[in-house]
Design a protein around this motif. Structure first.
Motif, mmCIF file in Angstrom:
data_model
loop_
_atom_site.group_PDB
_atom_site.id
_atom_site.type_symbol
_atom_site.label_atom_id
_atom_site.label_comp_id
_atom_site.label_asym_id
_atom_site.label_seq_id
_atom_site.Cartn_x
_atom_site.Cartn_y
_atom_site.Cartn_z
ATOM 1 N N UNK A 182 0.819 -1.210 0.000
ATOM 2 C CA UNK A 182 0.000 0.000 0.000
ATOM 3 C C UNK A 182 0.858 1.268 0.000
ATOM 4 N N UNK A 183 1.884 1.302 0.809
ATOM 5 C CA UNK A 183 2.775 2.454 0.798
ATOM 6 C C UNK A 183 4.062 2.101 1.541
ATOM 7 N N UNK A 184 5.075 2.943 1.338
ATOM 8 C CA UNK A 184 6.361 2.790 2.030
ATOM 9 C C UNK A 184 6.706 4.099 2.736
ATOM 10 N N UNK A 196 9.523 8.787 4.977
ATOM 11 C CA UNK A 196 9.452 9.726 6.098
ATOM 12 C C UNK A 196 9.681 8.977 7.409
ATOM 13 N N UNK A 197 10.888 8.482 7.636
ATOM 14 C CA UNK A 197 11.164 7.614 8.787
ATOM 15 C C UNK A 197 10.925 8.281 10.142
ATOM 16 N N UNK A 198 11.013 9.621 10.214
ATOM 17 C CA UNK A 198 10.874 10.289 11.507
ATOM 18 C C UNK A 198 9.465 10.171 12.076
ATOM 19 N N UNK A 199 8.515 9.720 11.268
ATOM 20 C CA UNK A 199 7.152 9.528 11.771
ATOM 21 C C UNK A 199 6.969 8.172 12.461
ATOM 22 N N UNK A 200 7.998 7.318 12.414
ATOM 23 C CA UNK A 200 7.865 5.947 12.917
ATOM 24 C C UNK A 200 9.000 5.601 13.883
ATOM 25 N N UNK A 201 8.713 4.824 14.936
ATOM 26 C CA UNK A 201 9.770 4.368 15.853
ATOM 27 C C UNK A 201 10.797 3.502 15.114
ATOM 28 N N UNK A 202 12.031 3.530 15.584
ATOM 29 C CA UNK A 202 13.128 2.798 14.932
ATOM 30 C C UNK A 202 12.813 1.316 14.796
ATOM 31 N N UNK A 203 12.341 0.693 15.871
ATOM 32 C CA UNK A 203 12.077 -0.751 15.849
ATOM 33 C C UNK A 203 11.005 -1.084 14.823
ATOM 34 N N UNK A 204 9.938 -0.287 14.776
ATOM 35 C CA UNK A 204 8.870 -0.520 13.806
ATOM 36 C C UNK A 204 9.398 -0.427 12.384
ATOM 37 N N UNK A 205 10.249 0.574 12.112
ATOM 38 C CA UNK A 205 10.811 0.727 10.768
ATOM 39 C C UNK A 205 11.613 -0.503 10.371
ATOM 40 N N UNK A 223 -16.564 20.970 0.499
ATOM 41 C CA UNK A 223 -15.344 20.439 -0.117
ATOM 42 C C UNK A 223 -14.673 19.469 0.838
ATOM 43 N N UNK A 224 -13.851 18.601 0.284
ATOM 44 C CA UNK A 224 -13.041 17.688 1.084
ATOM 45 C C UNK A 224 -11.636 18.263 1.213
ATOM 46 N N UNK A 225 -11.083 18.224 2.423
ATOM 47 C CA UNK A 225 -9.728 18.726 2.672
ATOM 48 C C UNK A 225 -8.781 17.530 2.775
ATOM 49 N N UNK A 226 -7.660 17.600 2.054
ATOM 50 C CA UNK A 226 -6.698 16.487 2.052
ATOM 51 C C UNK A 226 -5.299 17.048 2.284
ATOM 52 N N UNK A 227 -4.925 17.294 3.541
ATOM 53 C CA UNK A 227 -3.690 18.036 3.834
ATOM 54 C C UNK A 227 -2.453 17.181 4.099
ATOM 55 N N UNK A 228 -2.526 15.888 3.835
ATOM 56 C CA UNK A 228 -1.444 14.974 4.174
ATOM 57 C C UNK A 228 -0.126 15.355 3.513
ATOM 58 N N UNK A 229 0.978 15.159 4.255
ATOM 59 C CA UNK A 229 2.318 15.429 3.709
ATOM 60 C C UNK A 229 2.633 14.496 2.549
ATOM 61 N N UNK A 230 2.214 13.244 2.674
ATOM 62 C CA UNK A 230 2.559 12.233 1.669
ATOM 63 C C UNK A 230 1.652 11.029 1.841
ATOM 64 N N UNK A 231 1.265 10.415 0.716
ATOM 65 C CA UNK A 231 0.500 9.179 0.749
ATOM 66 C C UNK A 231 1.013 8.243 -0.340
ATOM 67 N N UNK A 232 0.933 6.961 -0.088
ATOM 68 C CA UNK A 232 1.200 6.008 -1.140
ATOM 69 C C UNK A 232 0.008 5.916 -2.070
ATOM 70 N N UNK A 233 -1.150 6.250 -1.553
ATOM 71 C CA UNK A 233 -2.401 6.283 -2.314
ATOM 72 C C UNK A 233 -3.313 7.253 -1.595
ATOM 73 N N UNK A 234 -4.437 7.626 -2.198
ATOM 74 C CA UNK A 234 -5.328 8.532 -1.487
ATOM 75 C C UNK A 234 -6.258 9.264 -2.429
ATOM 76 N N UNK A 242 -3.099 11.908 12.729
ATOM 77 C CA UNK A 242 -1.703 11.726 13.103
ATOM 78 C C UNK A 242 -0.868 12.840 12.489
ATOM 79 N N UNK A 243 0.372 12.949 12.936
ATOM 80 C CA UNK A 243 1.191 14.113 12.593
ATOM 81 C C UNK A 243 1.360 14.307 11.097
ATOM 82 N N UNK A 244 1.656 13.229 10.366
ATOM 83 C CA UNK A 244 1.931 13.398 8.942
ATOM 84 C C UNK A 244 0.690 13.777 8.136
ATOM 85 N N UNK A 245 -0.501 13.661 8.747
ATOM 86 C CA UNK A 245 -1.734 14.057 8.066
ATOM 87 C C UNK A 245 -2.007 15.562 8.209
ATOM 88 N N UNK A 246 -1.227 16.221 9.089
ATOM 89 C CA UNK A 246 -1.224 17.689 9.163
ATOM 90 C C UNK A 246 -2.528 18.310 9.631
#
Length: 252
Positions: free
Chosen positions: A74-76, A81-90, A241-252, A170-174
């Motif tokens: 679905x996405x990478x 954006x590794x700073x949004x995820x804990x090291x172990x999870x990455x 209207x729909x607001x879509x403020x995400x920094x990045x998406x694999x899809x959307x 969540x943070x990356x969704x702004x």
């Protein structure tokens, strides 16, 4: 999650004789994880399956010439954006995703962006990847009657024009930046438009609520948690209207 998800319940009623779930020892604790990561593939082989499709970024171990392996990625975002995820999870995600792509006979990407990321970050050959866009749920084709519209308008208190955001909070969704932008809009256009934020409650929501209060928008911005999926077509349809403020998406 068959017992708790409405969509899964409906699927089970329709295809009950074709559903295999972990039983006995494999239905509990760590053994359930073992079933998902290993035994499920051999269960598929025993059922004489032609294809095993890992629907969400991973495949169990095991290899058989009798059962082809397909994985959907679905996405990478955790790599881009590794700073949004804990090291172990990455670390765990990267190992799982890369192994799934390398051992799969075919890889499905849900967008051209995800395909490019699979090639760039996981070094998977382009010819192995097929882009298949996600479909639209049948709920969005249902005509919403006047009575239903009136009932939901009252239920959610949507008596003014509104902008709507639907997604994880969540943070990356702004969402915080979205509230700040909405505050600027309200300063320039002093009307009764509202902002509706729809998503599951998270720790980040506290920062969003703080920004709403700081901006003096307590009556203009509403956060709706635990909204039933069946209500989303109405909430989209009723929005200006729909607001879509995400920094990045694999899809959307």
């Amino acid at each position: 999650q068959i017992s708790t998800h409405p969509e899964a319940n409906a699927f089970e009623r329709k295809f009950k004789n074709q559903i295999i779930v972990p039983r006995g020892l494999y239905s509990k604790g760590v053994f359930k994880s073992i079933w998902r990561s290993t035994k499920i593939y051999y269960d598929a082989e025993n059922q004489k399956a032609n294809i095993f499709h890992g629907l969400s970024n991973e495949l169990p171990s095991g290899k058989s010439p009798k059962v082809k392996r397909v994985v959907t990625i679905h996405d990478l975002i955790f790599l881009r954006y590794p700073h949004f995820y804990p090291f172990v999870d990455r670390h765990i995600y990267r190992r799982k995703f890369k192994n799934a792509c390398e051992t799969a006979d075919s890889v499905v990407a849900v967008s051209e962006q995800t395909k490019r990321d699979i090639i760039e970050f996981l070094n998977i050959p382009e010819e192995k990847i097929t882009v298949i866009y996600q479909g639209v749920h049948d709920n969005y084709n249902i005509d919403i009657g006047t009575n239903r519209m009136m009932y939901l308008t009252e239920q959610y208190g949507l008596h003014n024009p509104y902008l709507v955001y639907v997604g994880s909070i969540e943070e990356r969704k702004n969402a915080v930046q979205m509230v700040k932008a909405f505050a600027l809009m309200k300063q320039q256009a002093k009307d009764n438009t509202e902002l509706i934020i729809i998503g599951k409650q998270t720790a980040y929501q506290a920062a969003v609520e703080q920004e709403i209060k700081k901006s003096g928008l307590l009556s203009e911005v509403k956060i709706l948690n635990n909204v039933p999926f069946s209500d989303l077509p109405f909430l989209y349809k009723g929005a200006v209207a729909t607001v879509y403020p995400s920094s990045f998406e694999g899809f959307g």
